[in-house]
Design a protein around this motif. Structure first.
Motif, PDB file in Angstrom:
ATOM      1  N   GLY A  38     -10.380   5.570   8.321  1.00  0.00           N
ATOM      2  CA  GLY A  38     -10.659   4.250   7.768  1.00  0.00           C
ATOM      3  C   GLY A  38     -10.274   3.175   8.753  1.00  0.00           C
ATOM      4  O   GLY A  38     -10.038   3.432   9.935  1.00  0.00           O
ATOM      5  N   SER A  98     -20.348   3.159   0.748  1.00  0.00           N
ATOM      6  CA  SER A  98     -18.972   3.189   0.244  1.00  0.00           C
ATOM      7  C   SER A  98     -18.019   3.702   1.334  1.00  0.00           C
ATOM      8  O   SER A  98     -18.345   4.653   2.047  1.00  0.00           O
ATOM      9  N   GLY A  99     -16.875   3.060   1.450  1.00  0.00           N
ATOM     10  CA  GLY A  99     -15.892   3.490   2.449  1.00  0.00           C
ATOM     11  C   GLY A  99     -16.209   2.944   3.836  1.00  0.00           C
ATOM     12  O   GLY A  99     -15.566   3.315   4.812  1.00  0.00           O
ATOM     13  N   GLY A 100     -17.193   2.044   3.934  1.00  0.00           N
ATOM     14  CA  GLY A 100     -17.617   1.532   5.235  1.00  0.00           C
ATOM     15  C   GLY A 100     -16.657   0.508   5.827  1.00  0.00           C
ATOM     16  O   GLY A 100     -16.777   0.143   6.995  1.00  0.00           O
ATOM     17  N   GLY A 101     -15.739  -0.027   5.008  1.00  0.00           N
ATOM     18  CA  GLY A 101     -14.753  -0.968   5.537  1.00  0.00           C
ATOM     19  C   GLY A 101     -14.939  -2.396   5.022  1.00  0.00           C
ATOM     20  O   GLY A 101     -14.298  -3.319   5.540  1.00  0.00           O
ATOM     21  N   LYS A 102     -15.770  -2.580   4.022  1.00  0.00           N
ATOM     22  CA  LYS A 102     -16.053  -3.943   3.534  1.00  0.00           C
ATOM     23  C   LYS A 102     -14.784  -4.597   2.952  1.00  0.00           C
ATOM     24  O   LYS A 102     -14.422  -5.715   3.325  1.00  0.00           O
ATOM     25  N   SER A 103     -14.106  -3.865   2.045  1.00  0.00           N
ATOM     26  CA  SER A 103     -12.887  -4.436   1.435  1.00  0.00           C
ATOM     27  C   SER A 103     -11.835  -4.688   2.499  1.00  0.00           C
ATOM     28  O   SER A 103     -11.131  -5.697   2.470  1.00  0.00           O
ATOM     29  N   THR A 104     -11.730  -3.766   3.457  1.00  0.00           N
ATOM     30  CA  THR A 104     -10.719  -3.916   4.508  1.00  0.00           C
ATOM     31  C   THR A 104     -10.990  -5.174   5.316  1.00  0.00           C
ATOM     32  O   THR A 104     -10.074  -5.961   5.589  1.00  0.00           O
ATOM     33  N   GLN A 124     -11.368  -6.874  -5.883  1.00  0.00           N
ATOM     34  CA  GLN A 124     -12.260  -5.983  -6.613  1.00  0.00           C
ATOM     35  C   GLN A 124     -11.622  -5.544  -7.937  1.00  0.00           C
ATOM     36  O   GLN A 124     -12.297  -5.365  -8.925  1.00  0.00           O
ATOM     37  N   GLU A 170     -16.945  -7.256  -4.291  1.00  0.00           N
ATOM     38  CA  GLU A 170     -17.723  -6.714  -5.420  1.00  0.00           C
ATOM     39  C   GLU A 170     -17.421  -7.483  -6.701  1.00  0.00           C
ATOM     40  O   GLU A 170     -16.996  -6.895  -7.698  1.00  0.00           O
ATOM     41  N   ASP A 230       0.836  -1.214   0.000  1.00  0.00           N
ATOM     42  CA  ASP A 230       0.000   0.000   0.000  1.00  0.00           C
ATOM     43  C   ASP A 230       0.862   1.250   0.000  1.00  0.00           C
ATOM     44  O   ASP A 230       0.456   2.286  -0.505  1.00  0.00           O
ATOM     45  N   HIS A 243     -23.264  -4.317  -3.763  1.00  0.00           N
ATOM     46  CA  HIS A 243     -24.014  -3.059  -3.677  1.00  0.00           C
ATOM     47  C   HIS A 243     -25.435  -3.211  -4.190  1.00  0.00           C
ATOM     48  O   HIS A 243     -26.293  -2.391  -3.863  1.00  0.00           O
ATOM     49  N   TYR A 279      -5.260   1.931   9.112  1.00  0.00           N
ATOM     50  CA  TYR A 279      -4.324   2.193   8.020  1.00  0.00           C
ATOM     51  C   TYR A 279      -3.251   3.142   8.516  1.00  0.00           C
ATOM     52  O   TYR A 279      -3.531   4.026   9.330  1.00  0.00           O
TER      53      TYR A 279
HETATM   54  N1  LIG Z   1      -4.745   1.186   1.388  1.00  0.00           N
HETATM   55  C1  LIG Z   1      -5.364   2.087   2.140  1.00  0.00           C
HETATM   56  N2  LIG Z   1      -4.651   3.016   2.805  1.00  0.00           N
HETATM   57  C2  LIG Z   1      -5.276   3.922   3.594  1.00  0.00           C
HETATM   58  N3  LIG Z   1      -6.615   3.978   3.764  1.00  0.00           N
HETATM   59  C3  LIG Z   1      -7.376   3.082   3.120  1.00  0.00           C
HETATM   60  C4  LIG Z   1      -6.791   2.095   2.262  1.00  0.00           C
HETATM   61  N4  LIG Z   1      -7.797   1.343   1.761  1.00  0.00           N
HETATM   62  C5  LIG Z   1      -8.950   1.843   2.268  1.00  0.00           C
HETATM   63  N5  LIG Z   1      -8.697   2.870   3.079  1.00  0.00           N
HETATM   64  C6  LIG Z   1      -9.680   3.640   3.854  1.00  0.00           C
HETATM   65  O1  LIG Z   1     -10.409   2.736   4.676  1.00  0.00           O
HETATM   66  C7  LIG Z   1     -11.799   3.016   4.655  1.00  0.00           C
HETATM   67  C8  LIG Z   1     -12.584   1.764   4.245  1.00  0.00           C
HETATM   68  O2  LIG Z   1     -12.263   1.466   2.899  1.00  0.00           O
HETATM   69  P1  LIG Z   1     -12.800   0.138   2.208  1.00  0.00           P
HETATM   70  O3  LIG Z   1     -12.177   0.069   0.881  1.00  0.00           O
HETATM   71  O4  LIG Z   1     -12.592  -0.989   3.128  1.00  0.00           O
HETATM   72  O5  LIG Z   1     -14.358   0.460   2.101  1.00  0.00           O
HETATM   73  P2  LIG Z   1     -15.493  -0.289   1.283  1.00  0.00           P
HETATM   74  O6  LIG Z   1     -16.641  -0.439   2.238  1.00  0.00           O
HETATM   75  O7  LIG Z   1     -14.972  -1.546   0.680  1.00  0.00           O
HETATM   76  O8  LIG Z   1     -15.836   0.768   0.168  1.00  0.00           O
HETATM   77  P3  LIG Z   1     -16.430   0.543  -1.304  1.00  0.00           P
HETATM   78  O9  LIG Z   1     -17.799   0.024  -1.148  1.00  0.00           O
HETATM   79  O10 LIG Z   1     -16.399   1.929  -1.843  1.00  0.00           O
HETATM   80  O11 LIG Z   1     -15.497  -0.391  -2.001  1.00  0.00           O
HETATM   81  C9  LIG Z   1     -11.978   4.200   3.711  1.00  0.00           C
HETATM   82  O12 LIG Z   1     -12.071   5.355   4.527  1.00  0.00           O
HETATM   83  C10 LIG Z   1     -10.705   4.253   2.922  1.00  0.00           C
HETATM   84  O13 LIG Z   1     -10.349   5.583   2.627  1.00  0.00           O
END
Ligand SMILES: Nc1ncnc2c1ncn2[C@@H]1O[C@H](COP(=O)(O)OP(=O)(O)OP(=O)(O)O)[C@@H](O)[C@H]1O
Length: 604
Positions: A379, A400-406, A443, A525, A119, A556, A364
């Motif tokens: 995040g 969006s940005g809720g933390g799902k991917s994380t 994704q 996704e 990252d 979504h 992060y």
């Molecule tokens: N590599 C990273 N470095 C720093 N911050 C990150 C990184 N990836 C995600 N974030 C932050 O973590 C938070 C959650 O991001 P994430 O991608 O998990 O959300 P999401 O629910 O999957 O969003 P989406 O539906 O838009 O894909 C966001 O605020 C994002 O800015």
């Protein structure tokens, strides 16, 4: 092979240590090359002496003796080449070997580094570092003859001159020392500039790669001019240290040339001054010898000046790999490539029934100006608690940005959490165990310039049936039928000859293939670019391809929720609720809003 040199001595030691290390398997060739080149250079030292003797014999009208000296000279010259040629071939082989070994090791280190490390490292910069470091060490390996020549030519003329006249020998030695001091001083400054130039160069390459790799965005959004300006600014940043280098370099060459000239003539004058006997001619051959050795000495000065700079540059370039060596270690990266499994091992049909996550925290890293300003991390995940069951289908939803991917990355074992516990069937477990049971299909739709088969298998020997099954699960088989393609159909760079949805289906097939045997399948996704009908079909097929796994998909399009057993609703890094769709829908106004007609895509 990390580096910490601050002095030329350390730099030399470090480069030789690296050369020896990465020449494993070709060390015999390295030693052989050194021996051949060294001996070749040593016997060449006799050439001025032999030429001097031939001239003296001619001056004395001893033509037979002159002929013998000339024949010996020719024999020595040819003999030296007969050793030098094979020596060079061997050392170039070593260069190739060293480059292969270092590039492989650096890539292995990068590939084994945790995702969080990636990252914070731009891929273009890493690419530049691997290229620069491996090329520098290969250059060093295959130019050993230069250092050998310099070493022999440094000692040889000194000894020869000292034998001819002690004063000449001492003068040459004093001259060398003075010149070496000047060269080392200037080259230190040059190396600082080289490091600045390399850094600026990497910034340029990174931006260039971004723009070239995203040509459709640049052209589509009419960003050609803006991107060009940015590249020009980055190029200008390279020129700045470069301009200083040029000036310093010229100053250095002026000093070196002047000192070399003074040394040559000084040695001849000193010898003639000492050897002169009033009324007698000085022997031409002796003057010729002195001149030749003095010229060799001056030649070494020039060569050392040029090659020390070359050497220092190689050392700086080799040092470019430093951040890669600093990446966290892993065992896989230490193994030779043929022993590394093409896919990280999955424990097929692992016996777990439930996974319980509790109090999961992930932040992060704060970087750049935010870090400088002491801002807290944004995040991440906060106190996430979740129970996953074998065979369960879970939809992960939220704004969006809720933390799902994380969350999916943590569950895939790609991010090591900063807090929280994991229990497998009630027993405390280490987060790293997730790596053996989970596969995340990401994704990003990353397509490679290769055939459909290679895009799926990365060159590993999969049976065609397995490839076709994966293509069927992702409905890419329908794309192949419609376009009369097959497994060997080429795909262009980044999949430009495919639609967005087709790209996504191809990547999904790759993921399905790689996930074989996984008991926790994580889909980020996976079907966002597909039409509703295809999306439903693909989710159905993937679920039946992994009948015993727990499948979690972040989605979504909430009309699909009735295809899942459980809905997990996330917002701002927290799990707000989890349960059957209707129950969560009833409890959570946020989910009601997201599921309202017209809201689904807005949430994406
Ligand atoms: N590599 C990273 N470095 C720093 N911050 C990150 C990184 N990836 C995600 N974030 C932050 O973590 C938070 C959650 O991001 P994430 O991608 O998990 O959300 P999401 O629910 O999957 O969003 P989406 O539906 O838009 O894909 C966001 O605020 C994002 O800015």
């Amino acid at each position: 092979m990390p580096m910490n040199s601050t002095t030329p001595g350390n730099a030399i030691r470090e480069l030789y240590a690296a050369l020896w290390h990465f020449a494993a398997g070709a060390r015999g060739q390295l030693l052989g090359a050194t021996a051949l080149l060294g001996v070749s250079q040593l016997i060449r030292l006799t050439l001025p002496y032999l030429a001097g003797q031939a001239i003296n014999a001619l001056q004395r009208n001893e033509f037979g003796a002159a002929g013998r000296w000339i024949a010996t000279l020719a024999g020595v010259y040819i003999g030296a080449w007969a050793l030098h040629g094979p020596g060079r071939i061997l050392e170039r082989n070593v260069g190739v070997k060293v480059r292969e070994a270092l590039a492989d090791r650096l890539y292995a280190r990068i590939a084994a580094a945790p995702l969080a490390w990636h990252d914070s490292h731009h891929s273009g910069e890493l690419q530049h570092r691997v290229h620069q470091a491996s090329r520098a060490l290969a250059d060093f390996a295959q130019n050993q003859f230069i250092w050998l020549t310099n070493a022999v030519n440094f000692v040889g003329p000194l000894v020869a001159l000292a034998l001819l006249s002690r004063t000449s020998g001492l003068t040459a030695l004093a001259g060398y020392v003075l010149i070496a001091i000047v060269i080392v001083r200037i080259d230190r400054a040059l190396m600082r500039l080289a490091r600045a130039e390399n850094d600026a160069d990497r910034r340029y390459v990174a931006a260039l790669l971004d723009f070239l790799g995203n040509a459709s965005t640049v052209i589509g959004l009419r960003l050609q001019g803006a991107s060009r300006l940015l590249l020009r600014r980055r190029m200008a940043a390279i020129s700045l240290p470069l301009k200083r280098t040029v000036v310093l370099n010229e100053g250095k060459w002026f000093a070196v040339d002047l000192m070399g000239l003074a040394l040559t003539w000084g040695l001849v004058v000193i010898y003639v001054w000492q050897a002169r006997t009033p009324g007698q001619a000085v022997m031409l051959g002796a003057v010729f010898m002195i001149y030749q050795y003095a010229q060799q000495a001056a030649g070494v000065v020039t060569s050392v000046a040029a090659n020390f700079q070359f050497f220092a540059r190689m050392h700086t370039d080799y040092g470019s790999a430093e951040p890669i060596w600093q990446a966290p270690m892993s065992h896989a990266e230490e193994s030779p490539p043929e022993q590394v499994p093409a896919h990280e091992r999955i424990a097929p049909d692992a016996a777990w029934k439930t996974l319980e996550v509790d109090g999961l925290q992930w932040n992060y890293a704060v970087r750049g100006s935010a870090a400088a300003a002491g801002e807290p991390a944004r995040g991440g995940l906060k106190a996430v608690a979740l129970t996953l069951r074998r065979g369960e289908r879970i939809a992960l939803v939220g704004p969006s940005g809720g933390g799902k991917s994380t969350l999916l990355r943590v569950l895939a074992g790609l991010y090591a959490p900063h807090g929280g516990t994991l229990a497998i069937d009630g027993q405390p477990a280490d987060w790293t165990q997730l790596r053996r049971i989970a596969t995340l299909i990401p994704q990003e739709t990353e397509v490679f310039e290769a055939s459909v088969r290679e895009n799926l298998s990365f060159g590993q020997p999969f049976a065609d049936e397995a490839l076709h099954a994966a293509l069927h699960a992702s409905a890419f088989d329908e794309v192949l039928v419609a376009t009369h393609g097959n497994l060997d159909t080429p795909v262009s760079e980044r999949g430009f000859n495919l639609s967005g949805g087709q790209r996504q289906r191809l990547c999904l097939a790759r993921g399905v293939l790689a996930a074989q045997g996984s008991s926790l399948l994580l889909l980020d996704e996976p079907t966002s670019a597909l039409d509703a009908g295809t999306e439903a079909r693909v989710l159905e097929r993937i679920a039946s391809a992994f009948p015993n796994a727990c499948v979690i998909a972040s989605i979504h399009r909430l009309s699909l929720l009735d295809r899942f057993d459980t809905v997990v609703l996330m917002e701002a890094g927290r799990v707000l609720d989890a349960g059957p769709r209707d129950a969560v829908l009833k409890r959570q106004p946020l989910l009601q809003r997201l599921a309202a007609p017209g809201e689904e895509r807005a949430a994406a």
